[in-house]
Design a protein around this motif. Sequence first.
Motif, PDB file in Angstrom:
ATOM      1  N   ILE A  70       0.823  -1.219   0.000  1.00 17.84           N
ATOM      2  CA  ILE A  70       0.000   0.000   0.000  1.00 17.84           C
ATOM      3  C   ILE A  70       0.854   1.265   0.000  1.00 17.84           C
ATOM      4  CG2 ILE A  70      -1.634   1.377   1.353  1.00 17.84           C
ATOM      5  CD1 ILE A  70      -3.024  -0.826  -0.105  1.00 17.84           C
ATOM      6  N   GLU A  71       1.840   1.358   0.881  1.00 17.15           N
ATOM      7  CA  GLU A  71       2.645   2.576   0.966  1.00 17.15           C
ATOM      8  C   GLU A  71       3.448   2.803  -0.311  1.00 17.15           C
ATOM      9  OE1 GLU A  71       2.374   4.974   3.177  1.00 17.15           O
ATOM     10  OE2 GLU A  71       0.775   3.740   4.027  1.00 17.15           O
ATOM     11  N   GLY A  72       4.016   1.725  -0.856  1.00 18.66           N
ATOM     12  CA  GLY A  72       4.740   1.843  -2.108  1.00 18.66           C
ATOM     13  C   GLY A  72       3.819   2.282  -3.235  1.00 18.66           C
ATOM     14  N   PHE A  73       2.594   1.775  -3.225  1.00 20.39           N
ATOM     15  CA  PHE A  73       1.624   2.176  -4.241  1.00 20.39           C
ATOM     16  C   PHE A  73       1.305   3.663  -4.129  1.00 20.39           C
ATOM     17  CE2 PHE A  73      -2.746   3.141  -5.372  1.00 20.39           C
ATOM     18  CZ  PHE A  73      -2.774   2.732  -6.702  1.00 20.39           C
ATOM     19  N   LYS A  74       1.067   4.143  -2.913  1.00 23.03           N
ATOM     20  CA  LYS A  74       0.746   5.562  -2.720  1.00 23.03           C
ATOM     21  C   LYS A  74       1.885   6.451  -3.231  1.00 23.03           C
ATOM     22  CE  LYS A  74      -2.197   5.052   1.392  1.00 23.03           C
ATOM     23  NZ  LYS A  74      -2.306   5.362   2.843  1.00 23.03           N
ATOM     24  N   TYR A  75       3.124   6.043  -2.964  1.00 22.53           N
ATOM     25  CA  TYR A  75       4.277   6.830  -3.405  1.00 22.53           C
ATOM     26  C   TYR A  75       4.324   6.896  -4.925  1.00 22.53           C
ATOM     27  CZ  TYR A  75       9.093   8.114  -4.447  1.00 22.53           C
ATOM     28  OH  TYR A  75      10.202   8.719  -4.968  1.00 22.53           O
ATOM     29  N   GLU A  76       4.192   5.734  -5.573  1.00 19.20           N
ATOM     30  CA  GLU A  76       4.264   5.696  -7.040  1.00 19.20           C
ATOM     31  C   GLU A  76       3.082   6.407  -7.670  1.00 19.20           C
ATOM     32  OE1 GLU A  76       6.692   4.796  -8.820  1.00 19.20           O
ATOM     33  OE2 GLU A  76       7.943   3.680  -7.407  1.00 19.20           O
ATOM     34  N   LEU A  77       1.917   6.334  -7.022  1.00 18.70           N
ATOM     35  CA  LEU A  77       0.727   7.015  -7.544  1.00 18.70           C
ATOM     36  C   LEU A  77       0.921   8.526  -7.521  1.00 18.70           C
ATOM     37  CD1 LEU A  77      -2.228   6.684  -8.543  1.00 18.70           C
ATOM     38  CD2 LEU A  77      -2.939   6.896  -6.145  1.00 18.70           C
ATOM     39  N   LYS A  78       1.499   9.014  -6.443  1.00 18.36           N
ATOM     40  CA  LYS A  78       1.761  10.453  -6.350  1.00 18.36           C
ATOM     41  C   LYS A  78       2.756  10.886  -7.422  1.00 18.36           C
ATOM     42  CE  LYS A  78       2.955  14.157  -3.155  1.00 18.36           C
ATOM     43  NZ  LYS A  78       3.433  14.526  -1.798  1.00 18.36           N
ATOM     44  N   GLU A  79       3.772  10.063  -7.659  1.00 18.68           N
ATOM     45  CA  GLU A  79       4.768  10.370  -8.688  1.00 18.68           C
ATOM     46  C   GLU A  79       4.115  10.428 -10.079  1.00 18.68           C
ATOM     47  OE1 GLU A  79       8.458  10.763  -8.415  1.00 18.68           O
ATOM     48  OE2 GLU A  79       7.594  11.398  -6.508  1.00 18.68           O
ATOM     49  N   GLU A  80       3.187   9.500 -10.320  1.00 12.72           N
ATOM     50  CA  GLU A  80       2.591   9.371 -11.649  1.00 12.72           C
ATOM     51  C   GLU A  80       1.451  10.371 -11.881  1.00 12.72           C
ATOM     52  OE1 GLU A  80       2.428   7.740 -15.406  1.00 12.72           O
ATOM     53  OE2 GLU A  80       3.758   6.980 -13.829  1.00 12.72           O
TER      54      GLU A  80
END
Length: 436
Positions: A422-432
């Motif tokens: 989940i945390e890794g997803f949130k980080y990548e989502l913000k980047e994208e």
Amino acid sequence: MASMDVEKLISDVKLTSVVPAKITGADKVHELTNMDLVMKLHYIKGLYFFNSDAVEGLNINDFKKPMFHFLELYYETSGRIRRSEDGGGRPFIKCNDGGVRIIEAKSSKTIEEWLAMNDSSVNDQLVYDQVLGPELGFAPLVFIQFTWFKCGGMSIGLSWAHVLGDVFSASNFINMWAQIMAGHQLPPQSLNNSRTNKFINPLLSTVENLPFSLKRVDPVGDHWRITNTCKMISHSFHITEKQLNQHISKIFGPKQSAKVKPFDVISATMWKILAKVRGESAEPGIVTIICRDNSCDREITQVSNNGQVISIVEADNVKVSKANVFELAKLIAEKGVDETKVVEELMEKENGILDFVVYGANLTFVNLEEANIYGFELRGKKPLFASYNISGVGEEGVVLVLAGPANLNGRIVNLVLPEDQIEGFKYELKEELGVF
């Protein structure tokens, strides 16, 4: 949020039942189709928030009273699962008027405070945590939870056994109930609501060439739940119409943007993000796409999983984490392999006895953009917010794409993923995309 005492969020919980106003009949059964049975370990969760002006002065009896007559139309939802003695133990629904379960609860929070927590797992407290079994013959198929908030507003949570039907069936069910509550006439009861299946082979056989979209699990018997080796967590975010248009234009260019389906782009973006999160050795090379066949002729009052299309898309030799979204979106739009017929044939061959996971067998994308979830109105007022999710998801996870509320437009994206992603997803989502 993890340290918050859940008991302080929800209190004064009461359970009752509502049954059809008229006896359905001692011998009435609802045969489950092959597509119904392949979905039997999954559960649909619908959640609606209404402001105080939509529910002011209403009490639980105002909601329950019209339900007695409404359930005459949807009598299958009041039934209980049985197994056939002459059909090799194939499950069916005995329409015995066992009823749907009603939950009443209160919250010390306002709706605004609740939504501000922005924690999808907290919303689980507003929708009953349903699993069929272990006493399968006594387990309700539908739970409806009414939670009153401190501000006078209310949430209505629908927990719906997926074996009954898909999200379109579930949302039509609750929309029709609202229409009956508003005083609209009941539509004629269809004689086609109960369906029959032809059994090809009532004896178990060996599964060969298992469809890519399914994962076989150990036999669950009469306790219809899956067991994962990791904890699965829900997460939800909103992509505004402006963000979505900008994202599509960036990938496809202004001239091609109008031809692109938002679902394909969102799914491709999530596919790439999750490939990055999981790492090159574990990136999802095959994904499942579930959508509705709009050519399927289904009556609005018919509960069913028929009409769902299950396809798989393979990345071939493409490294998903390094691919561009344009490339992945084209794969989703053009290279899907329809496995629906193969899945149905397998379930018929096995007589609905073996147990499978669909959502989360692969990373699964579900197109719910056309589901009329904002068709549920109280006193002519639409929900402040509405959403659907899935429980009983395999470890590869699921991504649901829904239309956003009219005042916000865009899309709501609901995910169920392993907790450690989940945390890794949130980080990548913000980047994208710049959103959480």
